[in-house]
Design a protein around this motif. Sequence first.
Motif, PDB file in Angstrom:
ATOM      1  N   VAL A 188     -34.119  20.180   2.544  1.00  0.00           N
ATOM      2  CA  VAL A 188     -32.697  19.880   2.517  1.00  0.00           C
ATOM      3  C   VAL A 188     -31.941  21.215   2.546  1.00  0.00           C
ATOM      4  CG1 VAL A 188     -30.866  18.965   1.046  1.00  0.00           C
ATOM      5  CG2 VAL A 188     -32.988  17.674   1.360  1.00  0.00           C
ATOM      6  N   THR A 189     -30.901  21.304   3.386  1.00  0.00           N
ATOM      7  CA  THR A 189     -30.198  22.567   3.594  1.00  0.00           C
ATOM      8  C   THR A 189     -29.001  22.671   2.643  1.00  0.00           C
ATOM      9  OG1 THR A 189     -30.852  22.475   5.910  1.00  0.00           O
ATOM     10  CG2 THR A 189     -29.071  24.006   5.325  1.00  0.00           C
ATOM     11  N   LEU A 190     -29.023  23.696   1.801  1.00  0.00           N
ATOM     12  CA  LEU A 190     -27.938  23.904   0.831  1.00  0.00           C
ATOM     13  C   LEU A 190     -26.646  24.266   1.548  1.00  0.00           C
ATOM     14  CD1 LEU A 190     -27.132  24.201  -2.194  1.00  0.00           C
ATOM     15  CD2 LEU A 190     -27.681  26.631  -1.966  1.00  0.00           C
ATOM     16  N   THR A 191     -25.562  23.582   1.201  1.00  0.00           N
ATOM     17  CA  THR A 191     -24.248  23.918   1.729  1.00  0.00           C
ATOM     18  C   THR A 191     -23.517  24.829   0.753  1.00  0.00           C
ATOM     19  OG1 THR A 191     -24.175  21.745   2.773  1.00  0.00           O
ATOM     20  CG2 THR A 191     -22.089  22.941   2.598  1.00  0.00           C
ATOM     21  N   SER A 192     -23.421  24.385  -0.491  1.00  0.00           N
ATOM     22  CA  SER A 192     -22.763  25.191  -1.523  1.00  0.00           C
ATOM     23  C   SER A 192     -23.165  24.671  -2.886  1.00  0.00           C
ATOM     24  CB  SER A 192     -21.238  25.097  -1.393  1.00  0.00           C
ATOM     25  OG  SER A 192     -20.811  23.788  -1.732  1.00  0.00           O
ATOM     26  N   SER A 193     -22.953  25.490  -3.895  1.00  0.00           N
ATOM     27  CA  SER A 193     -23.288  25.093  -5.254  1.00  0.00           C
ATOM     28  C   SER A 193     -22.457  25.910  -6.223  1.00  0.00           C
ATOM     29  CB  SER A 193     -24.781  25.335  -5.512  1.00  0.00           C
ATOM     30  OG  SER A 193     -25.127  24.920  -6.813  1.00  0.00           O
ATOM     31  N   TYR A 194     -22.123  25.293  -7.327  1.00  0.00           N
ATOM     32  CA  TYR A 194     -21.473  26.097  -8.368  1.00  0.00           C
ATOM     33  C   TYR A 194     -22.001  25.706  -9.730  1.00  0.00           C
ATOM     34  CZ  TYR A 194     -18.163  22.197  -9.376  1.00  0.00           C
ATOM     35  OH  TYR A 194     -17.591  20.998  -9.702  1.00  0.00           O
ATOM     36  N   GLN A 195     -21.894  26.647 -10.661  1.00  0.00           N
ATOM     37  CA  GLN A 195     -22.133  26.301 -12.055  1.00  0.00           C
ATOM     38  C   GLN A 195     -21.017  26.875 -12.913  1.00  0.00           C
ATOM     39  OE1 GLN A 195     -25.016  28.860 -14.479  1.00  0.00           O
ATOM     40  NE2 GLN A 195     -26.251  28.472 -12.667  1.00  0.00           N
ATOM     41  N   VAL A 196     -20.629  26.091 -13.902  1.00  0.00           N
ATOM     42  CA  VAL A 196     -19.622  26.500 -14.875  1.00  0.00           C
ATOM     43  C   VAL A 196     -20.280  26.390 -16.249  1.00  0.00           C
ATOM     44  CG1 VAL A 196     -17.380  25.967 -15.886  1.00  0.00           C
ATOM     45  CG2 VAL A 196     -17.779  25.553 -13.456  1.00  0.00           C
ATOM     46  N   ASN A 197     -20.243  27.463 -17.021  1.00  0.00           N
ATOM     47  CA  ASN A 197     -20.857  27.466 -18.341  1.00  0.00           C
ATOM     48  C   ASN A 197     -19.802  27.584 -19.425  1.00  0.00           C
ATOM     49  OD1 ASN A 197     -23.983  27.806 -17.991  1.00  0.00           O
ATOM     50  ND2 ASN A 197     -23.019  29.055 -16.407  1.00  0.00           N
ATOM     51  N   LEU A 198     -19.899  26.725 -20.413  1.00  0.00           N
ATOM     52  CA  LEU A 198     -18.974  26.744 -21.546  1.00  0.00           C
ATOM     53  C   LEU A 198     -19.784  26.861 -22.830  1.00  0.00           C
ATOM     54  CD1 LEU A 198     -16.873  23.637 -20.421  1.00  0.00           C
ATOM     55  CD2 LEU A 198     -16.436  26.045 -19.876  1.00  0.00           C
ATOM     56  N   GLY A 199     -19.286  27.640 -23.782  1.00  0.00           N
ATOM     57  CA  GLY A 199     -20.020  27.776 -25.037  1.00  0.00           C
ATOM     58  C   GLY A 199     -19.112  28.173 -26.175  1.00  0.00           C
ATOM     59  N   GLY A 200     -19.643  28.077 -27.380  1.00  0.00           N
ATOM     60  CA  GLY A 200     -18.804  28.318 -28.553  1.00  0.00           C
ATOM     61  C   GLY A 200     -19.359  29.299 -29.562  1.00  0.00           C
ATOM     62  N   LYS A 228     -24.916  31.317  -1.464  1.00  0.00           N
ATOM     63  CA  LYS A 228     -24.174  30.056  -1.361  1.00  0.00           C
ATOM     64  C   LYS A 228     -23.794  29.495  -2.727  1.00  0.00           C
ATOM     65  CE  LYS A 228     -26.217  28.432   2.975  1.00  0.00           C
ATOM     66  NZ  LYS A 228     -27.262  27.552   3.531  1.00  0.00           N
ATOM     67  N   VAL A 229     -24.102  30.247  -3.780  1.00  0.00           N
ATOM     68  CA  VAL A 229     -23.929  29.725  -5.127  1.00  0.00           C
ATOM     69  C   VAL A 229     -22.833  30.493  -5.842  1.00  0.00           C
ATOM     70  CG1 VAL A 229     -25.054  29.384  -7.357  1.00  0.00           C
ATOM     71  CG2 VAL A 229     -26.339  29.021  -5.247  1.00  0.00           C
ATOM     72  N   ALA A 230     -21.878  29.768  -6.430  1.00  0.00           N
ATOM     73  CA  ALA A 230     -20.812  30.410  -7.194  1.00  0.00           C
ATOM     74  C   ALA A 230     -21.026  30.151  -8.672  1.00  0.00           C
ATOM     75  CB  ALA A 230     -19.460  29.855  -6.758  1.00  0.00           C
ATOM     76  N   VAL A 231     -20.959  31.205  -9.469  1.00  0.00           N
ATOM     77  CA  VAL A 231     -21.010  31.058 -10.919  1.00  0.00           C
ATOM     78  C   VAL A 231     -19.600  31.327 -11.434  1.00  0.00           C
ATOM     79  CG1 VAL A 231     -21.991  31.917 -13.057  1.00  0.00           C
ATOM     80  CG2 VAL A 231     -23.424  31.744 -11.026  1.00  0.00           C
ATOM     81  N   ALA A 232     -18.973  30.300 -11.992  1.00  0.00           N
ATOM     82  CA  ALA A 232     -17.585  30.425 -12.416  1.00  0.00           C
ATOM     83  C   ALA A 232     -17.482  31.319 -13.638  1.00  0.00           C
ATOM     84  CB  ALA A 232     -17.025  29.055 -12.741  1.00  0.00           C
ATOM     85  N   PRO A 233     -16.286  31.837 -13.890  1.00  0.00           N
ATOM     86  CA  PRO A 233     -16.064  32.582 -15.123  1.00  0.00           C
ATOM     87  C   PRO A 233     -16.527  31.739 -16.297  1.00  0.00           C
ATOM     88  CG  PRO A 233     -14.027  32.403 -13.844  1.00  0.00           C
ATOM     89  CD  PRO A 233     -15.083  31.657 -13.097  1.00  0.00           C
ATOM     90  N   LEU A 234     -17.143  32.366 -17.258  1.00  0.00           N
ATOM     91  CA  LEU A 234     -17.624  31.648 -18.433  1.00  0.00           C
ATOM     92  C   LEU A 234     -16.440  31.261 -19.302  1.00  0.00           C
ATOM     93  CD1 LEU A 234     -20.282  34.352 -18.967  1.00  0.00           C
ATOM     94  CD2 LEU A 234     -20.874  31.976 -18.539  1.00  0.00           C
TER      95      LEU A 234
END
Lengths: 312, 312, 312, 312
Positions: A188-200, A228-234
Amino acid sequence: MKIKLATIGVGNNTSALVQGLALYRATGSAVGIRRPEIAGLGVTDVEIVAAFAMSEAKVGADLSEAVLMPPNNFRLDVALEPSGVTVTRGLSTVDEVDRIAAALGGAEVVLYSAPSGRPEIARAYAEAALRAGAAFVNTTADAVARDPELLRRFTEAGLPLLGDDLTSQFGASAVHATLLRLLEERGVTLTSSYQVNLGGTEDFRNLVEHGESKKKSKMNALGANAGKVAVAPLGYMPHLGSRKILHLNIEAQGWGGAEIAMDLKLKVHDPAGAAGVNIDLVRLAAAAKREGRGGYPGEVADLMKSPPGTAI
Amino acid sequence: MKIKLATIGVGNNTSALVQGLALYRATGSAVGIRRPEIAGLGVTDVEIVAAFAMSEAKVGADLSEAVLMPPNNFRLDVALEPSGVTVTRGLSTVDEVDRIAAALGGAEVVLYSAPSGRPEIARAYAEAALRAGAAFVNTTADAVARDPELLRRFTEAGLPLLGDDLTSQFGASAVHATLLRLLEERGVTLTSSYQVNLGGTEDFRNLVEHGESKKKSKMNALGANAGKVAVAPLGYMPHLGSRKILHLNIEAQGWGGAEIAMDLKLKVHDPAGAAGVNIDLVRLAAAAKREGRGGYPGEVADLMKSPPGTAI
Amino acid sequence: MKIKLATIGVGNNTSALVQGLALYRATGSAVGIRRPEIAGLGVTDVEIVAAFAMSEAKVGADLSEAVLMPPNNFRLDVALEPSGVTVTRGLSTVDEVDRIAAALGGAEVVLYSAPSGRPEIARAYAEAALRAGAAFVNTTADAVARDPELLRRFTEAGLPLLGDDLTSQFGASAVHATLLRLLEERGVTLTSSYQVNLGGTEDFRNLVEHGESKKKSKMNALGANAGKVAVAPLGYMPHLGSRKILHLNIEAQGWGGAEIAMDLKLKVHDPAGAAGVNIDLVRLAAAAKREGRGGYPGEVADLMKSPPGTAI
Amino acid sequence: MKIKLATIGVGNNTSALVQGLALYRATGSAVGIRRPEIAGLGVTDVEIVAAFAMSEAKVGADLSEAVLMPPNNFRLDVALEPSGVTVTRGLSTVDEVDRIAAALGGAEVVLYSAPSGRPEIARAYAEAALRAGAAFVNTTADAVARDPELLRRFTEAGLPLLGDDLTSQFGASAVHATLLRLLEERGVTLTSSYQVNLGGTEDFRNLVEHGESKKKSKMNALGANAGKVAVAPLGYMPHLGSRKILHLNIEAQGWGGAEIAMDLKLKVHDPAGAAGVNIDLVRLAAAAKREGRGGYPGEVADLMKSPPGTAI
């Protein structure tokens, strides 16, 4: 023979290790343990003999009390007996290496669990371990095992040096990498991906403030797909306490370009994820040391996001 | 040399195969292709020479028109030229095996893509393939390759028999099994898990009506964890068209029993997921046949939910 | 003056009511209470004087013990003192109306919380309330308040009749209807929507088995949009215990037809959602009765999915 | 009579307005329109007579071409005819107010859709509108209608001043506020909530860089619950194009403190959400002007996050 362990940092990760050891000793449970035995060493064969912290409140306290002091906020369902280990003041300048070396209490393994973002301090503790003849485990994103000169000296001394940046027992990186690998295996061909991490946690707040080195480590873990992968600001959110939350999206194309989309939310307790790996790293370090194998032991590769040779 | 293929059933899955082949021929794209070559055979080396259906509208029509007729609702971004293959009336009683065998058009491989839930019909088509000297691929949950007597006869005839129940190129079972395996590798203890599947195709409606055999197949795919995993009743929702939606939940415990929770939503087009595997099964079947290997070829194990030996 | 209440059914919903009343009495907390006062009546002004059940184990037991017996599985963080109320055997044929009427213990209000799907039984209890001069609240999907003849008789007797099918304090219907209304207010055009409900209580299992009348009630709650909304088959999953899970999807079009998509997962404890409304229904019923208003009191319209006049 | 409109800014929001007007004119569709008529004015009664931009490429181009130039990335399914309106160079210092006033082309309404974060520029355009006798609509978070002196002067001149910060037709704030209000109506006690916003437009990038004033606006929109609600750092992800994504979590307690949890993912196209409200603001401004009502018209309160009187 039990492993004598010194911990640098008495934050949530050390707290999770201390509480988990107490719980497994009290209940005999095997829930959530990755490797029941490593080179004949069980989980409860680890014994903490020294601990170092910077907080005024923690220094001088019994380790069992110190691990529950704020801002630590991770709790397991277990009551802690006094440990008999008094927390020692940690190192604030690199001139204090000898003092630390002397205070390691005969530890075979030094586990570095202080906040990320102060590479000189991390390397000073490694220096202390080297002088005291102990193995060193760097769980932070700071470059320690990736420092070629330091690695050479540990290797020559016959002392193991494990690092850098532990991969949580079960966390964002593992899930993300696993799903991306599944896509690849299935063609399967990756188009885009993101992850957003939240913590306390405080560790997480520290990451947010020193985000760049962490982000690089995450990208090392994601491998070839990083483009192709975006890691959002934590996002630091105190109300989450010791929980960490991942929002993950993957968009891809299957046969004939047909759309595939995945959204995942993961909730974990970061300190537990760290302790569940630290218990293995400590035993692997002790085993390597007892076998006289200095330097970076290849068998820890899966447990480290940025092993020697990856970008600093 | 091109592979001559006969398809049984002219539903969405066959439509996805036909449209995908046209798209790859027209564009040269490699998006979403799992294995560019199998034994020297590319994706576009597959040529359809015969097709069978039951619908009055489809029988007698050119295959390119038939694949777009309702209730088929899967569309790729490609225009179809006339195929030159006229759809033949399929088999409604087991007495018609010889007629089918004669109409296979010299196919090397017969791909069975009719609705699940009619095992006698499925086995009658396999019988026709056997008589015509063709390999047979059963993509449905009906027991064909799991029928020991039938498997023995294919083996003796030197003809490959592949089945049963294809694992989609990328779908609920793959994602669920992968995540459960990751838990296990990491020593995380599964507490509970559920999956809910929603879809809008005729194949899916058929599954809802013959849900039991399908559910068993899914459980075979989930392996040892099946006891803690609930698969909800399937939901048929016509407005989803060719999309299939999975809602997946996993609850688990890490170090010290700390809670881990995961929620995932997956959207796929089921016909594309089937075609993306069928293109490999057809080539594997042709390769095995050309090498004279009869019976069940071990190399397809990953592509089948219920291979020979699993529960019927 | 306190409200004397008789409860029909000692399942999870009654358990949540009993446990909640004990918790609010013990702690003085106001968390999760919708209306602190109704006509001068506080939450803790409700006093249970009689309870009816069918289970051999529950009949004869103190209500505080009975509410915690399996299959009941809802628990709040409170310990229950003995109630002094012994559970009475419920009605199994319509010939027992007089026995029930005599056993209501002088209740002003009868709260019907038995499993849905047995309309004759529900109406027999209403008959008993009528004979005993008590208001009747039907929380199930069975047609009681929608029975025009029964409603007429309550009205003539000056006794309130509330029903049918309570809207949970906070649940799938409320969230779904609220979001659909928001779309409408904002001029966003609904394309399609679905909801999937999963639960683990006996009440939920009962719903799955008598799904049709429930589904109709849900559709009444969704109003004009029902044509574009799919409610999937309900999924009974014992491991969920008293939790209920909703997966909700909404697809719509904004300005110029631009796509809008929403996915929501909601987790609630169904028994708490029922008790949080029952406490209001009981007080509204008592207030209407004390004011001599018989029949269906308009002020409960928001709390009922299928009020008088909606389809049976 | 048609409304003559001047637009300040030729970004995605203006593009969505222009494309939407063309689509509704071409198709007669009513999909996604909130208010078909306002004071007798239909959606297609709005006519753009002047447009201002800063980009070298856009200045001098026909508006229909300019709205499709990068970095604009929002597209509706419509082809644009030449508009006959040539884009004028915008204002870069406050000395150019007279030039702008002269170039407004007799507009009745000036719609300010430039990037947020430059309050002096925003107010200079308002000044130009005032001099030219036009109503002014500020869609950005910059304080314009909240500037008491400016508001007074518009009021005295009999010219409407609408602002500040438009509430999208359907977006994060609306959904979040609606769900929090539902909790409150139902007596459910909020424990905590967070929202994470991701986007890929230039407007969004600008927000990330000028995040503080935007965050304040969001908090104004969430009202009394703001103390328990965390808004995570905004994440700019270019691959999202004109899409905006919201991850929303709500944790709460119902009857007896029972846990309630909600997770929602919302996907919208931000430019469409803006255009769908701008079309109403423009008509409301024109109607107020035609009725001689100067200042802030109360009827727009629902469309503005930070109306006059809220914190700057």
